[in-house]
Design an enzyme around this catalytic site. Structure first.
Site, PDB file in Angstrom:
ATOM      1  N   SER A   1       2.629  -8.655  -2.613  1.00 26.94           N
ATOM      2  CA  SER A   1       2.028  -8.477  -3.944  1.00 26.94           C
ATOM      3  C   SER A   1       2.473  -9.660  -4.788  1.00 26.94           C
ATOM      4  O   SER A   1       3.470 -10.319  -4.461  1.00 26.94           O
ATOM      5  CB  SER A   1       2.557  -7.169  -4.547  1.00 26.94           C
ATOM      6  OG  SER A   1       2.331  -7.129  -5.933  1.00 26.94           O
TER       7      SER A   1
ATOM      8  N   TYR B   1       9.016  -1.105  -6.822  1.00 29.22           N
ATOM      9  CA  TYR B   1       7.874  -1.751  -6.154  1.00 29.22           C
ATOM     10  C   TYR B   1       8.145  -3.239  -5.969  1.00 29.22           C
ATOM     11  O   TYR B   1       8.007  -3.782  -4.862  1.00 29.22           O
ATOM     12  CB  TYR B   1       6.625  -1.528  -7.016  1.00 29.22           C
ATOM     13  CG  TYR B   1       5.342  -2.045  -6.407  1.00 29.22           C
ATOM     14  CD1 TYR B   1       4.686  -1.332  -5.413  1.00 29.22           C
ATOM     15  CD2 TYR B   1       4.774  -3.246  -6.834  1.00 29.22           C
ATOM     16  CE1 TYR B   1       3.494  -1.798  -4.860  1.00 29.22           C
ATOM     17  CE2 TYR B   1       3.589  -3.713  -6.294  1.00 29.22           C
ATOM     18  CZ  TYR B   1       2.955  -2.985  -5.296  1.00 29.22           C
ATOM     19  OH  TYR B   1       1.788  -3.454  -4.747  1.00 29.22           O
TER      20      TYR B   1
HETATM   21  P1  NAP Z   1      -4.122   2.899  -2.365  1.00 23.65           P
HETATM   22  O1  NAP Z   1      -5.532   2.820  -2.831  1.00 23.65           O
HETATM   23  O2  NAP Z   1      -3.194   3.831  -3.055  1.00 23.65           O
HETATM   24  O3  NAP Z   1      -4.150   3.212  -0.797  1.00 23.65           O
HETATM   25  C1  NAP Z   1      -2.953   3.326  -0.098  1.00 23.65           C
HETATM   26  C2  NAP Z   1      -3.097   4.369   0.994  1.00 23.65           C
HETATM   27  O4  NAP Z   1      -1.806   4.503   1.611  1.00 23.65           O
HETATM   28  C3  NAP Z   1      -3.479   5.752   0.461  1.00 23.65           C
HETATM   29  O5  NAP Z   1      -4.475   6.315   1.273  1.00 23.65           O
HETATM   30  C4  NAP Z   1      -2.172   6.519   0.553  1.00 23.65           C
HETATM   31  O6  NAP Z   1      -2.357   7.913   0.733  1.00 23.65           O
HETATM   32  C5  NAP Z   1      -1.542   5.898   1.772  1.00 23.65           C
HETATM   33  N1  NAP Z   1      -0.111   6.150   1.878  1.00 23.65           N
HETATM   34  C6  NAP Z   1       0.766   6.466   0.905  1.00 23.65           C
HETATM   35  N2  NAP Z   1       1.989   6.699   1.426  1.00 23.65           N
HETATM   36  C7  NAP Z   1       1.877   6.527   2.758  1.00 23.65           C
HETATM   37  C8  NAP Z   1       2.780   6.637   3.849  1.00 23.65           C
HETATM   38  N3  NAP Z   1       4.070   7.008   3.650  1.00 23.65           N
HETATM   39  N4  NAP Z   1       2.333   6.398   5.088  1.00 23.65           N
HETATM   40  C9  NAP Z   1       1.032   6.064   5.303  1.00 23.65           C
HETATM   41  N5  NAP Z   1       0.132   5.961   4.322  1.00 23.65           N
HETATM   42  C10 NAP Z   1       0.546   6.191   3.057  1.00 23.65           C
HETATM   43  O7  NAP Z   1      -3.420   1.470  -2.428  1.00 23.65           O
HETATM   44  P2  NAP Z   1      -4.048   0.000  -2.425  1.00 23.65           P
HETATM   45  O8  NAP Z   1      -4.172  -0.436  -3.823  1.00 23.65           O
HETATM   46  O9  NAP Z   1      -5.197  -0.068  -1.514  1.00 23.65           O
HETATM   47  O10 NAP Z   1      -2.806  -0.814  -1.818  1.00 23.65           O
HETATM   48  C11 NAP Z   1      -2.695  -1.102  -0.437  1.00 23.65           C
HETATM   49  C12 NAP Z   1      -1.544  -2.090  -0.258  1.00 23.65           C
HETATM   50  O11 NAP Z   1      -1.797  -3.274  -1.024  1.00 23.65           O
HETATM   51  C13 NAP Z   1      -0.201  -1.547  -0.736  1.00 23.65           C
HETATM   52  O12 NAP Z   1       0.831  -1.987   0.093  1.00 23.65           O
HETATM   53  C14 NAP Z   1      -0.071  -2.161  -2.111  1.00 23.65           C
HETATM   54  O13 NAP Z   1       1.259  -2.286  -2.510  1.00 23.65           O
HETATM   55  C15 NAP Z   1      -0.711  -3.524  -1.868  1.00 23.65           C
HETATM   56  N6  NAP Z   1      -1.160  -4.140  -3.112  1.00 23.65           N
HETATM   57  C16 NAP Z   1      -2.136  -3.568  -3.872  1.00 23.65           C
HETATM   58  C17 NAP Z   1      -2.510  -4.185  -5.055  1.00 23.65           C
HETATM   59  C18 NAP Z   1      -3.581  -3.628  -5.953  1.00 23.65           C
HETATM   60  O14 NAP Z   1      -3.780  -4.202  -7.032  1.00 23.65           O
HETATM   61  N7  NAP Z   1      -4.281  -2.588  -5.571  1.00 23.65           N
HETATM   62  C19 NAP Z   1      -1.899  -5.368  -5.464  1.00 23.65           C
HETATM   63  C20 NAP Z   1      -0.907  -5.900  -4.661  1.00 23.65           C
HETATM   64  C21 NAP Z   1      -0.545  -5.282  -3.487  1.00 23.65           C
HETATM   65  P3  NAP Z   1      -2.277   8.886  -0.561  1.00 23.65           P
HETATM   66  O15 NAP Z   1      -3.321   8.414  -1.510  1.00 23.65           O
HETATM   67  O16 NAP Z   1      -2.527  10.231  -0.007  1.00 23.65           O
HETATM   68  O17 NAP Z   1      -0.900   8.703  -1.119  1.00 23.65           O
END
Ligand code: NAP
Length: 271
Positions: A146, A159
């Site tokens: 991130s 985080y």
């Molecule tokens: P998201 O929409 O919340 O999707 C993440 C998925 O991971 C959800 O389906 C969640 O399930 C699942 N999850 C949560 N805890 C878990 C566990 N212990 N084991 C397996 N799966 C689990 O997140 P996203 O925004 O797509 O982010 C994906 C990745 O990109 C993350 O690592 C995040 O830190 C990184 N990232 C995102 C952003 C952003 O702006 N979106 C920016 C930088 C980095 P539940 O919903 O049921 O909890």
């Protein structure tokens, strides 16, 4: 970027960036193991990919549970005859767990939970995918960092620390796995429109001000979309990126390239 025939395991891929990557990789001919803790969405996504003519399966996996991680890699290995790409995408932000986000109020449990999913999960998945990656001709580990891996943000202590560590773990994996021909790379998104960001905004004292802060630093004046990141993941997995190893790749609309907000450039408000 060709990912045709590559066998992907994508953690946390029922929603958001992981789901976007599963869709794009499958559309381009990859075989995809979708995995998550949200079984309903995960099963639906795998079915959607199959209905569209792609190849996908779903398996439940909480990345903090060592037995579940081991069984995920075994399931992918046996269904696809191996694993080429481990996309460590699962991640959580403390604002999804609590509104106690300050140093004074955050509990040790919350801090540990975030580190456990975001960092220990990456370690466990890499560990149990390794026997399969060793057998692959085009193996790579692609980790979700991130911009918080690099810069500080408000209300992001757990985080940010976990994502900083993921960035460094990537470099150590690249070094230790080089003798097996396994590459390890980390990408660092800015704000990508997913449920994680929606929840982070909801938890902010002034969501509009927080949205402005997040988008007004992007030189491309919008939030990213899951597909923007999926394109990068497919590139990092592809044959075209075979000389790229141990990198930390920003995908942040230019936000860390400068110190300013778009109003300085007369480019106005958030979208
Ligand atoms: P998201 O929409 O919340 O999707 C993440 C998925 O991971 C959800 O389906 C969640 O399930 C699942 N999850 C949560 N805890 C878990 C566990 N212990 N084991 C397996 N799966 C689990 O997140 P996203 O925004 O797509 O982010 C994906 C990745 O990109 C993350 O690592 C995040 O830190 C990184 N990232 C995102 C952003 C952003 O702006 N979106 C920016 C930088 C980095 P539940 O919903 O049921 O909890």
């Amino acid at each position: 970027m060709s990912v045709e025939g590559l066998r992907f395991v994508i953690t946390g891929s029922s929603a958001g960036i992981g789901a976007g990557t599963a869709r794009l990789a499958a559309e381009r001919g990859a075989r995809v193991m979708v995995s998550d803790v949200n079984d309903e969405l995960g099963e639906a996504l795998a079915a959607e990919i199959r209905d569209a003519g792609g190849e996908a399966l779903y398996q439940h996996c909480d990345v903090t549970d060592e037995a579940q991680v081991q069984s995920l890699m075994e399931a992918a290995g046996s269904a696809f005859g191996g694993i080429d790409v481990l996309h460590n995408n699962a991640g959580i932000h403390e604002s999804m767990l609590t509104s106690d986000l300050s140093l004074e109020t955050m509990s040790r449990d919350i801090f540990e939970k975030v580190v456990s999913v975001n960092l220990i999960g990456v370690f466990l998945c890499a560990k149990y995918a390794l026997p399969y990656l060793k057998e692959s001709e085009q193996a790579s580990i692609i980790n979700a960092g991130s911009t918080s891996s690099i810069a500080g943000y408000p209300n992001c202590m757990a985080y940010g620390s976990s994502k900083g560590a993921v960035m460094q773990l990537t470099k150590n994996l690249a070094v230790d796995l080089a003798p097996y021909g396994i590459r390890a790379n980390c990408y660092c998104p800015g704000s990508i429109h997913t449920q994680m960001v929606d929840k982070f905004l909801e938890a902010a004292p002034d969501p509009q001000a927080m949205l402005n802060t997040m988008t007004l630093t992007h030189l491309i004046p919008r939030m990213g979309a899951p597909k923007d990141v999926a394109e990068l993941v497919c590139f990092l997995a592809s044959e075209q990126s075979q000389f790229i190893n141990g990198v930390v790749w920003l995908i942040d609309g230019g936000s860390l390239a400068w110190r300013g907000t778009l109003d300085i450039l007369g480019m106005g408000g958030a979208q």
